[in-house]
Design an enzyme around this catalytic site. Structure first.
Site, mmCIF file in Angstrom:
data_model
loop_
_atom_site.group_PDB
_atom_site.id
_atom_site.type_symbol
_atom_site.label_atom_id
_atom_site.label_comp_id
_atom_site.label_asym_id
_atom_site.label_seq_id
_atom_site.Cartn_x
_atom_site.Cartn_y
_atom_site.Cartn_z
ATOM 1 C CE LYS A 10 -40.149 -39.034 27.132
ATOM 2 N NZ LYS A 10 -41.474 -39.835 26.343
ATOM 3 N N PRO A 95 -38.720 -30.184 20.290
ATOM 4 C CG PRO A 95 -39.199 -31.302 18.352
ATOM 5 C CD PRO A 95 -38.198 -31.267 19.458
ATOM 6 C CB VAL A 96 -43.075 -27.210 22.580
ATOM 7 C CG1 VAL A 96 -44.317 -26.977 23.336
ATOM 8 C CG2 VAL A 96 -41.928 -26.343 22.860
ATOM 9 C CB ALA A 97 -46.626 -30.297 22.910
ATOM 10 N N GLY A 101 -40.063 -35.169 26.174
ATOM 11 C CA GLY A 101 -39.785 -34.909 27.575
ATOM 12 C C GLY A 101 -39.086 -33.593 27.398
ATOM 13 N N GLY A 102 -39.181 -32.763 26.759
ATOM 14 C CA GLY A 102 -38.591 -31.289 26.690
ATOM 15 C C GLY A 102 -38.492 -30.729 28.288
ATOM 16 N N GLY A 103 -40.089 -30.462 28.489
ATOM 17 C CA GLY A 103 -40.185 -29.788 29.522
ATOM 18 C C GLY A 103 -39.633 -30.559 30.798
ATOM 19 C CB SER A 104 -39.756 -34.082 31.780
ATOM 20 O OG SER A 104 -41.283 -34.023 32.021
ATOM 21 C CB SER A 105 -35.280 -32.765 29.306
ATOM 22 O OG SER A 105 -33.788 -32.957 29.442
ATOM 23 C CG ASP A 137 -41.533 -38.322 30.735
ATOM 24 O OD1 ASP A 137 -41.820 -39.756 31.083
ATOM 25 O OD2 ASP A 137 -42.284 -38.044 29.618
#
Length: 284
Positions: A10, A95-97, A101-105, A137
């Site tokens: 996102k 990319p991480v952190a 919103g990678g972890g949320s997605s 997120d």
């Protein structure tokens, strides 16, 4: 049973926080969009056991209860008393952190996937409400479409989709702590977004009227600590991006271009300055 879910990144076309709640959490007012930079989440259910396993192709992420995808599976398993184990394999591309919103997605992908596999019959709104228990997120990522996001992140109002455009995404090699940034918000001095004007342009699908009102109120806070964020933004605008902005709490900066050739020019202007750079499409 096995299913593969796409987990899109996102970007924040706008990010504002009108006030903080008594519990210290923020009230949000954001316009968010999804882009075609995505993780792929393979969800496999395992009968006759209840263990949840998470595997990723990166060493940067935890694979236990700290992982948001693990939390998503655990919540649904407990809430609906499902006596089946789950194996979650995450192919990382976001990319991480990074404020994307990678972890949320990934967590949203698990919610959507298990809702289908376990035939829970939950609506997107119900999944979003559950997702808020994981991260602010996650509700948007459940919908993964252009939307106006309010409340603590759980109120999702879909907007007309962004027109097809190219987005240059650049993540500096720095790590930003979201809690540290949020603690530095000064509600007496913060410069708020003209959200009604931005929303009017979005509803009319007149994106030339959206770009001037794009703003992230956290950008001055994060860039005070990491001035390279503003350098990236300036380079993108000087190279012809229609708009450029930090996403989330950062450090990622994105630039929107209406032509691929312009996006390539923007990328060329920053690739020597920033190693992690992508050109992606808006999800339209």
């Amino acid at each position: 049973m096995q299913i593969v879910e796409k987990a899109a990144a996102k970007i924040n076309l706008s990010l504002d926080t009108p006030f903080s709640h008594p519990d210290g959490s923020q009230e949000w007012e954001m316009v968010m969009a999804a882009v075609d930079l995505a993780d792929y989440v393979t969800i496999t259910t395992i009968p006759k056991r209840t263990k949840i396993e998470v595997r990723t192709d990166t060493g940067f992420l935890p694979n236990d209860r700290r992982n948001l995808a693990f939390q998503a599976a655990h919540i649904l398993q407990m809430r609906f008393n499902v006596m089946e184990g789950v194996k979650i394999e995450i192919e990382k591309h976001i990319p991480v952190a990074a404020g994307l919103g990678g972890g949320s997605s990934d967590a949203a992908a698990v919610l959507r996937g298990l809702n289908r596999i376990w035939k829970l019959g939950l609506s997107l709104a119900e999944l979003a409400e559950i997702g808020l228990e994981i991260d602010a997120d996650v509700p948007f990522c459940v919908y993964s479409q252009t939307a106006y996001v309010t409340g603590k992140g759980e109120k999702i109002t879909p907007l007309p989709k962004m027109p097809a455009a190219w987005v240059v995404i650049a993540k500096p090699t720095i790590s930003v702590s979201m809690p540290v940034i949020l603690r530095q918000i000064d509600y007496e001095r913060i410069g708020h977004v003209n959200t009604p004007a931005l929303l009017a342009g979005a509803h009319q699908q007149d994106w030339q009227q959206v770009y001037p009102y794009m703003k992230n109120v956290l950008e001055p806070i994060t860039s005070h600590h990491y001035p390279q964020i503003l350098d990236l933004k300036a380079r993108m605008l000087q190279s012809g991006a229609c708009a450029a902005q930090m996403s989330g709490t950062g450090p990622t900066v994105f630039g929107i271009c209406e032509k691929q050739s312009r996006a390539q020019r923007v990328l060329n202007s920053i690739k020597g300055f920033c190693k992690e750079v992508y050109i992606v499409r808006t999800l339209s």
